[in-house]
Scaffold this motif. Structure first.
Motif, short mmCIF file in Angstrom:
data_model
loop_
_atom_site.label_atom_id
_atom_site.label_comp_id
_atom_site.label_asym_id
_atom_site.label_seq_id
_atom_site.Cartn_x
_atom_site.Cartn_y
_atom_site.Cartn_z
N ASP A 1 2.17 -12.50 8.56
CA ASP A 1 1.48 -12.05 7.37
C ASP A 1 2.23 -12.42 6.10
OD1 ASP A 1 3.55 -10.37 8.01
OD2 ASP A 1 2.56 -8.56 7.29
N HIS B 1 1.10 -15.19 -0.93
CA HIS B 1 2.21 -14.23 -0.90
C HIS B 1 3.06 -14.37 -2.16
CE1 HIS B 1 5.57 -11.83 0.55
NE2 HIS B 1 4.80 -11.43 1.55
N CYS C 1 -4.88 -16.72 5.47
CA CYS C 1 -3.80 -17.46 6.14
C CYS C 1 -4.36 -18.75 6.72
CB CYS C 1 -3.17 -16.62 7.24
SG CYS C 1 -2.48 -15.04 6.68
N GLY D 1 -6.07 -10.13 14.57
CA GLY D 1 -5.43 -10.53 13.33
C GLY D 1 -4.99 -11.98 13.40
N GLU E 1 0.78 -16.41 4.79
CA GLU E 1 -0.10 -15.89 3.73
C GLU E 1 -0.16 -16.87 2.56
OE1 GLU E 1 -2.50 -14.43 1.36
OE2 GLU E 1 -2.21 -13.19 3.15
N GLU F 1 -9.61 -8.45 8.70
CA GLU F 1 -8.94 -7.29 8.13
C GLU F 1 -7.49 -7.28 8.57
OE1 GLU F 1 -10.83 -3.67 9.15
OE2 GLU F 1 -12.76 -4.17 8.22
N LYS F 2 -6.62 -6.77 7.69
CA LYS F 2 -5.22 -6.61 8.03
C LYS F 2 -5.06 -5.39 8.93
CE LYS F 2 -0.77 -6.87 7.94
NZ LYS F 2 -0.16 -7.74 8.93
N ASN G 1 -8.19 -11.82 -0.10
CA ASN G 1 -6.82 -11.34 -0.24
C ASN G 1 -6.01 -11.57 1.03
OD1 ASN G 1 -7.15 -10.45 -2.87
ND2 ASN G 1 -7.87 -8.42 -2.23
N TYR G 2 -6.68 -11.47 2.17
CA TYR G 2 -6.04 -11.69 3.46
C TYR G 2 -6.40 -13.10 3.90
CZ TYR G 2 -4.70 -10.59 8.33
OH TYR G 2 -4.11 -10.56 9.58
#
Length: 428
Positions: A231, A238, A305, A137, A235, A325-326, A302-303
């Motif tokens: 996260d 967010h 960072c 991650g 992000e 992937e989260k 969407n994920y």
């Protein structure tokens, strides 16, 4: 003045009693020292002690104990104590500002170098070691890159059970040059005889850190680098950016680390929450994430960072090797009933918990009313869980669930505090 950490992953507790004001960073120790008790008919200790997980602004709160005594909880502040023992809160600020990615990265790195210098100073009778967590991650990878730069040579990652295999960070650790990498089994804690589950629940958070506690020997008397809250802070999109450490939106109930508290105190472990360095300037960090200089490091998913991705990619880690992937390690007992915890606990801990729950004396009417309110409130979450297990195409809107302490969690916290009080009683 009493000072908390500059984040809300750890808390300070105080009780004023008989002309004395007492503070501790251990709830169980404070209660044992003063002879105070939690109230078995107060069912909301989980949300009172872990405010940020339940959509409440992180900060201070007053929590009832038995006999009309009040427990005060302080987070992310300095507490000034007057001659009359009155407590006043002073907000803590990091004093950091960030105008660009490179300024942000350098100031975080400088902060880590300072901590490492302190922890390994030759004047210490026993210097601290260093270890980091690894996964695929964003958060753990970026934190580990920065940890490696300050001399950390040891890491651990979960690769068992099977659902952890794709998230294991061993290959990334080998690429970064860590000399020692431990591959761990999330279920290992279930073999413990030391009531690690009680230890984790004694701070008010029912889960999360237990899977790490099984490997406490790895991080005993070490700096432990973690990607906690990356996260949120890193992000790009967010929806709750603010400068008050308020991460209440976007939480999952196994996301915080306050359940590490008793374990870290026992093992003299110092947690370094890398993304929380300067996180009281989250709005500036978010502006950098969305700036032109970071566009080439944004995957526009969407994920997403960009800051964490840039830290990792500039260390040579391939774009497809992480952050797709989260994921994350941890469990939560929040939606369980006592009987269903058997599969998520060691045999020793479950036996002790079951005995405690059977002997616990409560106002049955109040307890039944509370249980009814909880299951009505959380009904969509239970329906969705059952539908997913049965592979049924049913999904209810569960956005408003997870905002209320569970009946089982109140029992877990009472049990956890009792067991830790026994430990402190024996030690004293």
């Amino acid at each position: 003045m009493i000072s908390t950490p500059n984040h809300f992953q750890e808390s300070l507790f105080s009780v004023k009693s008989e002309g004395c004001l007492s503070f501790s960073n251990s709830l169980a120790f404070l209660l044992e020292r003063l002879g105070c008790d939690l109230d078995e008919n107060f069912f909301r200790y989980e949300e009172s002690l872990c405010r940020g997980l339940f959509g409440f602004r992180a900060g201070d709160s007053e929590i009832p104990l038995k006999g009309g005594v009040t427990l005060r909880l302080f987070q992310c502040c300095n507490v000034k104590i007057g001659e009359d023992l009155e407590e006043s809160r002073e907000k803590k600020e990091s004093g950091l500002t960030f105008a660009s990615y490179w300024e942000y990265r350098e100031k975080v790195a400088r902060f880590l170098r300072s901590i490492k210098k302190n922890a390994t100073d030759a004047a210490r009778k026993s210097a601290f070691g260093m270890i980091t967590t690894l996964s695929r991650g964003y958060d753990a990878v970026a934190a580990s890159v920065l940890a490696k730069e300050v001399g950390c040579e040891e890491a651990f990652s979960f690769n068992r059970p099977a659902n952890y295999r794709d998230d294991c960070g061993s290959e990334i650790g080998e690429f970064l040059g860590f000399k020692k990498i431990h591959e761990c089994d999330e279920d290992f804690y279930k073999n413990n005889q030391d009531l690690l589950e009680a230890e984790a629940c004694a701070s008010g958070e029912v889960g999360a850190a237990i899977v790490f506690s099984g490997y406490e020997k790895l991080f005993r008397r070490k700096l432990l680098f973690l990607g906690v809250r990356g996260d949120s802070v890193w992000e790009r999109l967010h929806g709750n950016v603010n400068d008050s450490y308020d991460f209440s939106r976007g939480n999952t109930l196994s996301e915080a680390t306050s359940s590490f508290c008793e374990n870290f105190l026992k093992n003299e472990t110092v947690a370094i929450h890398v993304p929380l360095i300067g996180a009281d300037r989250w709005s500036e960090i978010a502006r950098i994430s969305n700036s032109d200089e970071m566009k080439s490091f944004s995957v526009r998913e969407n994920y997403d960072c960009p800051i964490a991705r840039r830290i990792a990619e500039e260390a040579g880690i391939g774009r497809e090797d992480f952050g797709r992937e989260k994921s994350g390690a941890g469990i939560s007992y929040h939606f369980d009933v006592i009987s269903s915890m058997r599969r998520k606990m060691s045999a020793e801990s479950y036996s002790k918990l079951k005995t405690y729950a059977r002997e616990l004396r409560r106002n049955r009417f109040k307890y039944l009313i509370y249980c009814s309110r909880f299951f009505i409130s959380e009904f969509p979450a239970y329906v969705n869980w059952f539908a997913s297990r049965m592979r049924l195409p049913i999904r209810l809107n569960a956005e408003k669930t997870g905002k209320m302490s569970s009946p089982a969690s109140s029992t877990l916290i009472l049990w956890g505090v009792q067991e830790m009080r026994k430990r402190y009683r024996k030690a004293c």
